[in-house]
Every structure is written in structure tokens, then in C-alpha cells.
Design an enzyme around this catalytic site. Sequence first.
Site, PDB file in Angstrom:
ATOM      1  N   ASP A 144      33.386  69.835  24.644  1.00  0.00           N
ATOM      2  CA  ASP A 144      33.987  68.754  25.398  1.00  0.00           C
ATOM      3  C   ASP A 144      34.239  67.590  24.432  1.00  0.00           C
ATOM      4  O   ASP A 144      33.702  67.555  23.315  1.00  0.00           O
ATOM      5  CB  ASP A 144      33.018  68.346  26.509  1.00  0.00           C
ATOM      6  CG  ASP A 144      33.477  67.147  27.302  1.00  0.00           C
ATOM      7  OD1 ASP A 144      34.662  67.109  27.683  1.00  0.00           O
ATOM      8  OD2 ASP A 144      32.651  66.250  27.532  1.00  0.00           O
ATOM      9  N   ASP A 175      35.003  63.747  25.647  1.00  0.00           N
ATOM     10  CA  ASP A 175      34.514  62.454  26.122  1.00  0.00           C
ATOM     11  C   ASP A 175      33.035  62.513  26.470  1.00  0.00           C
ATOM     12  O   ASP A 175      32.611  63.319  27.299  1.00  0.00           O
ATOM     13  CB  ASP A 175      35.311  62.009  27.347  1.00  0.00           C
ATOM     14  CG  ASP A 175      36.693  61.501  26.976  1.00  0.00           C
ATOM     15  OD1 ASP A 175      36.773  60.464  26.309  1.00  0.00           O
ATOM     16  OD2 ASP A 175      37.687  62.162  27.339  1.00  0.00           O
TER      17      ASP A 175
END
Length: 213
Positions: free
Chosen positions: A18, A20
Site C-alpha cells: 500500500d 498512503d
Amino acid sequence: MPFPNALKGNPKCIFFTDFDGTITLQDSNDYMTDNLGFGEARRKQLNADCLDGRATFRDIFTEMLASISTPLPTCIDTLLAHITLDPHFTTFFHWATAHHIPVIVLSSGMHDIIHALLAKLVGDEASTIEIICNDAVPRPGKTVDQPDGWTIRFHDDSGFGHDKSLAIRPYREAVQKMVGADRPVLLYAGDGVSDLSAARETDLLFAKRGRGG
């Protein structure tokens, strides 16, 4: 290096991550919503609705971004000034590159924002990182550098908006046919709701402590 190029060279593992709140210390979409959109209180209520099953991630993310009227270039400049990199990521990325381990970003964010942040925070070497994510696109009759000029175009039709498991699945299916030392380990690092589907497709999950929004 899109599939199946990442499997060339027989890597020992493939690292999906991922963006963020995982590569970065802050979530860029949360930051925009809190500071340029309808604010933290409404965002947290929507997150709770998603966790409780009252809304999909796609629904709440659409509402979050719709509250931001700031032109996209200004959004990016704001994020470049306030979003910071996890202090360990650059060291890890250099190690992965030296050991021929592909790093693939799977994000619910938008390509222009992620690309700009990686270029600033990691440098020119970030161009080797594959990014699979959503896009920011102009609204009809407008350009992204106008107020209310952009919106999100989701990567797929799922309730996540970008079902990250769909990007990992071809790798999982390919490595299941390999045996012994030739079989790479599939790793995933994430911090929130949009990572749940991806985690089920990999061999090992790294969940970032203190996150989960």
C-alpha cells in the site's frame, strides 16, 4: 515491470505494498479531505460506516474526494509540503533493488499524486516502482487545474474502487505452479480497509502498527 515481467530473474520474493500510511507516515487522501475538504469529523464517520458495513469503501472515498474543490496541481503542491516518507522505506527500497526484489505499489489513491510524492521523497529511482492505482481525471468540460475540475476514475468496478487482490492474483496463480527454490514468496504491507482483499492473496502480511483508518 507489469506482470509477468516481475517474475523474470527468479526473484526470491515480490513485495506488494500500500502507499498512503504505509510508505508514507500520513495518508494523503485523508490529509486532503481534512484540510481541503469537509474535514476530519465527517471523514471518520464515513470510515466507521465502511467498517460497519453501511457503505462501501468506493462510496465513502467518492464522497471524500467530492468535497475537495481545490485544483489538482494545488492539491499536489500541498501534499508535497506536508506528507513525509516512512524513514525506513528508502533503506528498504535500496536493499530490495540490490537483491532484485520487485516493489509494486497497490493503492486506492491516484497516480498523479503518488508519482509526485515518490519522485520527491524517494528520488529518480522511484521510476522503477510499478504503481497500480486509481486516476484523477478532468470533470466534463473542465481541466484538473480549475476549481472543482477533477474527480476520481476508479481502477475497477468493485466496492473497493480498486480491488488490490485482482492485481496480485496473476502472480499467485503463476507461483503456485512453481516448485522449490524457484517459487518466490509474495509479501504485502498495508495499513487499512482497502488492503484486506490483497492480504488474502499473499503468503505473508505486514500490518503497520497504529494504523487502520
